[in-house]
Scaffold this active site. Structure first.
Site, PDB file in Angstrom:
ATOM      1  CG  ASP A 118     101.467  11.631  59.313  1.00 27.85           C
ATOM      2  OD1 ASP A 118     102.655  11.857  59.592  1.00 27.85           O
ATOM      3  OD2 ASP A 118     100.954  11.910  58.209  1.00 27.85           O
ATOM      4  CG  ASP A 196      97.989  14.214  62.712  1.00 31.29           C
ATOM      5  OD1 ASP A 196      96.846  13.929  63.129  1.00 31.29           O
ATOM      6  OD2 ASP A 196      98.255  14.422  61.513  1.00 31.29           O
ATOM      7  CG  HIS A 245     102.777  16.024  60.574  1.00 33.67           C
ATOM      8  ND1 HIS A 245     102.370  15.644  59.337  1.00 33.67           N
ATOM      9  CD2 HIS A 245     101.751  15.708  61.424  1.00 33.67           C
ATOM     10  CE1 HIS A 245     101.150  15.119  59.420  1.00 33.67           C
ATOM     11  NE2 HIS A 245     100.745  15.146  60.679  1.00 33.67           N
ATOM     12  CG  ASP A 247     108.093  14.390  60.990  1.00 36.42           C
ATOM     13  OD1 ASP A 247     107.423  15.284  60.440  1.00 36.42           O
ATOM     14  OD2 ASP A 247     107.830  13.173  60.869  1.00 36.42           O
ATOM     15  CB  CYS A 347     106.433  11.032  57.044  1.00 40.30           C
ATOM     16  SG  CYS A 347     107.030  12.699  57.179  1.00 40.30           S
TER      17      CYS A 347
HETATM   18  N1  ARG Z   1     104.608  20.195  57.381  1.00 43.86           N
HETATM   19  C1  ARG Z   1     105.932  19.837  56.942  1.00 43.86           C
HETATM   20  C2  ARG Z   1     106.379  20.733  55.794  1.00 43.86           C
HETATM   21  O1  ARG Z   1     105.562  21.119  54.986  1.00 43.86           O
HETATM   22  C3  ARG Z   1     105.997  18.393  56.523  1.00 43.86           C
HETATM   23  C4  ARG Z   1     105.878  17.414  57.651  1.00 43.86           C
HETATM   24  C5  ARG Z   1     105.676  16.000  57.164  1.00 43.86           C
HETATM   25  N2  ARG Z   1     105.686  15.074  58.252  1.00 43.86           N
HETATM   26  C6  ARG Z   1     104.909  14.006  58.365  1.00 43.86           C
HETATM   27  N3  ARG Z   1     105.065  13.246  59.457  1.00 43.86           N
HETATM   28  N4  ARG Z   1     103.986  13.680  57.487  1.00 43.86           N
HETATM   29  O2  ARG Z   1     107.549  21.044  55.654  1.00 43.86           O
END
Ligand code: ARG
Length: 362
Positions: A118, A196, A245, A247, A347
């Site tokens: 992050d 981020d 995010h 990913d 992550c």
């Molecule tokens: N926002 C994404 C979801 O709820 C999770 C992303 C998590 N990624 C991270 N690098 N902390 O599916």
């Protein structure tokens, strides 16, 4: 300068251009002392309504000790897997996230040091500290400063965008969710650059970024201008109700192989037209399993150790089959209790060095 302080002649210890070249060195996060942050609208925006209720109730409290212990144990197993593959693993030292800090106009306590992805954006030999929009993550870089100084002394570049001030003006006054079916309404304004690192994903000369509840347009522009002509930063339009995010939405796994969330990528960006695109299999995480800050689609947050080697969650049979059917070796590792904290293997890591050079894949 004394001889020992000179950058190593072999070049920078930090060097990674994409998500798949053979991994040589990586930072893995820790869950020790994880705390729910103080409640504010910016923290709630990327969460589901149920998750918001938990964050509001438990604001300022530590995460449950038994869940921290289970996630810590899984992280240690993950480290063993990586080391078994010959990857050098670095970890931050535990810190106290219950301490109060602040800046003119606000105070906060911290969150955790679980997700180096992050915060740290590695592009080539440059390691960039993200100017995070959450007040609870304002000092996120402190955990990694000993490592950052070490890498810098050995020849890496080390960058930090203008430290954000995070005043009330950064956050939309009276923010509420967009009505169903409308594009998401960011909780942050364009007051100052924030992003981020995990809202960016790297494919050599092309880097993909999304605007989210923590990454604003001027934040993406800062990265674009900082990286200069050698790179193209593409802003992609995804369909995520609560984006934070990229990913768990758009994951380039190897040259020519793109994994996508089944609903969040309504149109695969034109640039990927020669790539094979596959949809992530449905997550197998059971309903009762606590997930405080992520959806179940964290199943697609895999880590590539090389372009034909993927770390997958031990109970995630469908993802293992997907990897194998795509010509990749799947290395299982239990990580469901780490998922509880909001992320998975991608992550939980920040690539420090991958063998390879800057290339164009399109
Ligand atoms: N926002 C994404 C979801 O709820 C999770 C992303 C998590 N990624 C991270 N690098 N902390 O599916």
């Amino acid at each position: 300068m004394r001889e020992s302080e000179l950058p190593a002649e072999s070049g920078s210890p930090v060097r990674a251009y994409n998500e798949w070249d053979p991994l040589e060195e990586v930072i893995v996060g820790i869950v020790d002392n994880a705390h729910f942050p103080p409640w504010d609208v910016a923290t709630g925006a990327p969460l589901s309504p149920q998750q918001r209720a938990v964050f509001r109730d438990r604001a300022g409290q530590p995460f449950p000790a038994d869940e921290i212990a289970r996630a810590r144990d899984e992280l240690d197993q993950f480290v063993a897997v990586l080391e078994g593959e010959g990857v050098k693993v670095r970890r931050p030292e535990p810190r106290d996230h219950g301490q109060t800090y602040g800046a003119p106009g606000w105070t906060s306590t911290g969150l955790y040091d679980a997700m180096p992805r992050d915060l740290l954006l590695v592009v080539g030999d440059d390691i960039i500290e993200a100017p995070m929009a959450w007040r609870s993550r304002h000092h996120a870089a402190s955990a990694y400063r000993p490592l950052l100084k070490e890498y810098f002394r050995q020849g890496a570049r080390w960058s930090s965008p203008p430290k954000p001030e995070l005043p009330d003006e950064l956050y939309v006054d009276g923010w509420t969710d967009q009505p169903d079916g409308e594009p998401f309404r960011p909780v942050i304004t364009e007051f100052e650059p924030t992003f981020d690192a995990a809202d960016f994903i790297r494919c050599g000369r092309d880097i993909f970024a999304q605007r989210s509840h923590v990454t604003n347009a001027i934040g993406i522009e800062w990265v674009r201008r900082h990286l200069g002509d050698e790179y193209t930063v593409h802003e992609v339009q995804l369909d995520d109700d609560h984006p934070m995010h990229i990913d768990a939405s758009l994951m380039p796994l190897a040259p020519g192989k793109l994994l996508i969330h089944p609903d969040r990528v309504p149109e695969v960006p034109e640039i990927f037209k020669d790539w094979e695109v596959r949809t992530a299999p449905r997550p197998v995480i059971p309903d009762g399993h606590p997930l405080y800050m992520t959806s179940k689609w964290i199943n697609m947050n895999v880590l590539m150790i090389a372009e034909d080697k993927m770390v997958v969650e031990a109970q995630d049979e469908p993802m293992r089959r997907l990897a194998e059917s795509w010509g990749m070796q799947a290395i299982p590792c239990p990580f469901r209790w780490f998922n509880t904290f909001g992320g998975s293997f991608h992550c939980a890591t920040a690539d420090v060095r991958r063998t390879g050079t800057l290339q164009s894949y399109f």
